[in-house]
Scaffold this motif. Sequence first.
Motif, PDB file in Angstrom:
ATOM      1  N   ARG A 137      45.335 -66.042  54.271  1.00  0.00           N
ATOM      2  CA  ARG A 137      45.587 -66.703  52.992  1.00  0.00           C
ATOM      3  C   ARG A 137      45.755 -68.213  53.170  1.00  0.00           C
ATOM      4  O   ARG A 137      45.320 -68.996  52.326  1.00  0.00           O
ATOM      5  CB  ARG A 137      46.802 -66.076  52.318  1.00  0.00           C
ATOM      6  N   TYR A 140      42.228 -69.652  53.594  1.00  0.00           N
ATOM      7  CA  TYR A 140      41.556 -69.678  52.297  1.00  0.00           C
ATOM      8  C   TYR A 140      42.081 -70.845  51.465  1.00  0.00           C
ATOM      9  O   TYR A 140      41.324 -71.493  50.735  1.00  0.00           O
ATOM     10  CB  TYR A 140      41.769 -68.357  51.558  1.00  0.00           C
ATOM     11  N   ASN A 144      39.918 -73.777  49.915  1.00  0.00           N
ATOM     12  CA  ASN A 144      39.959 -73.977  48.469  1.00  0.00           C
ATOM     13  C   ASN A 144      40.296 -75.423  48.124  1.00  0.00           C
ATOM     14  O   ASN A 144      39.679 -76.026  47.236  1.00  0.00           O
ATOM     15  CB  ASN A 144      40.986 -73.033  47.851  1.00  0.00           C
ATOM     16  N   LEU A 169      33.954 -64.852  54.883  1.00  0.00           N
ATOM     17  CA  LEU A 169      34.743 -64.677  53.661  1.00  0.00           C
ATOM     18  C   LEU A 169      34.248 -63.514  52.806  1.00  0.00           C
ATOM     19  O   LEU A 169      34.882 -63.183  51.805  1.00  0.00           O
ATOM     20  CB  LEU A 169      34.722 -65.969  52.838  1.00  0.00           C
ATOM     21  N   TRP A 172      36.828 -60.467  52.155  1.00  0.00           N
ATOM     22  CA  TRP A 172      38.133 -60.957  51.716  1.00  0.00           C
ATOM     23  C   TRP A 172      39.115 -59.822  51.399  1.00  0.00           C
ATOM     24  O   TRP A 172      40.315 -59.935  51.667  1.00  0.00           O
ATOM     25  CB  TRP A 172      37.986 -61.894  50.518  1.00  0.00           C
ATOM     26  N   VAL A 177      43.228 -60.695  50.905  1.00  0.00           N
ATOM     27  CA  VAL A 177      43.051 -61.865  50.056  1.00  0.00           C
ATOM     28  C   VAL A 177      42.471 -61.444  48.703  1.00  0.00           C
ATOM     29  O   VAL A 177      41.671 -60.512  48.628  1.00  0.00           O
ATOM     30  CB  VAL A 177      42.102 -62.877  50.742  1.00  0.00           C
ATOM     31  N   LEU A 179      40.143 -63.126  45.975  1.00  0.00           N
ATOM     32  CA  LEU A 179      39.277 -64.290  45.834  1.00  0.00           C
ATOM     33  C   LEU A 179      39.578 -65.084  44.564  1.00  0.00           C
ATOM     34  O   LEU A 179      39.461 -66.317  44.552  1.00  0.00           O
ATOM     35  CB  LEU A 179      37.819 -63.841  45.857  1.00  0.00           C
ATOM     36  N   TYR A 182      41.656 -68.308  44.484  1.00  0.00           N
ATOM     37  CA  TYR A 182      41.119 -69.540  45.081  1.00  0.00           C
ATOM     38  C   TYR A 182      39.882 -69.959  44.281  1.00  0.00           C
ATOM     39  O   TYR A 182      38.748 -69.759  44.715  1.00  0.00           O
ATOM     40  CB  TYR A 182      40.779 -69.302  46.550  1.00  0.00           C
ATOM     41  N   LEU A 185      37.074 -72.188  45.845  1.00  0.00           N
ATOM     42  CA  LEU A 185      36.381 -71.429  46.875  1.00  0.00           C
ATOM     43  C   LEU A 185      35.465 -70.384  46.240  1.00  0.00           C
ATOM     44  O   LEU A 185      34.329 -70.201  46.667  1.00  0.00           O
ATOM     45  CB  LEU A 185      37.408 -70.773  47.803  1.00  0.00           C
ATOM     46  N   LYS A 186      35.959 -69.715  45.212  1.00  0.00           N
ATOM     47  CA  LYS A 186      35.148 -68.659  44.580  1.00  0.00           C
ATOM     48  C   LYS A 186      33.869 -69.228  43.973  1.00  0.00           C
ATOM     49  O   LYS A 186      32.795 -68.610  44.080  1.00  0.00           O
ATOM     50  CB  LYS A 186      35.951 -67.926  43.501  1.00  0.00           C
TER      51      LYS A 186
END
Length: 230
Positions: A137, A140, A144, A169, A172, A177, A179, A182, A185-186
């Motif tokens: 996390r 990530y 992010n 990733l 995840w 995590v 997704l 974030y 990031l997504k």
Amino acid sequence: MIEVYSWATPNGHKVHIMLEECGLPYRVIPVDIGSGAQFSSDFLAISPNNKIPAIVDPIGPDGQPISLFESGAILLYLAGKRGQFLPADTRGRYEVLQWLMFQMGGVGPMLGQAHHFRIYAPEKIPYAIERYSNEARRLYGVINKRLGQSTYIAGKQYSIADIAIFPWLRSWKNQGVELKDYPHLKGWFDEIASRPAVQRGLDVLSAERKPLMDEKAREVLFGATQYKRH
């Protein structure tokens, strides 16, 4: 034609994707790491650390064959061969290299440990699960934050840093995590996943990888076989 010794893992997919993005002709030689194919003498001759992926390029920098192991080194080699996905200017190059090293030294090893202790370890160890889930996390979160400031991992242009990080990733859920937590990031993740070359790269050997690991594969990957002298 480049020979690619590989399997359908995040590190293998990095190279598959890069080859597809570069449009380089290649032939895949499957190395079933669950059955112990990575310990064959032929494979160890080009990958002495018994890890996939490895490549053999019959036309190396001096016109002679070259073999390479370690996915990061392979990405750098292919980027140099094609003049793509790695900036020519010094500042831009080091921007990409630092994020490539971030993947090689952090994202891969730490998420790999999260996979191991959350899924594959024969004994569930709460401390280890919490330790590596928290680290996943955290990583990530780093990515992010970066993608909130930059279109791609290493700047305005898609690069080998994105190619290196993305496959790790995809799992995840296995890393503990969500997704959606974030958003920057997504958005990046969804864009990368939609690239045709990425989709083709992810298809390589995907039909051959078994979704569940049996006891023999567990022993080969994590037991005494891994520590024998080969």
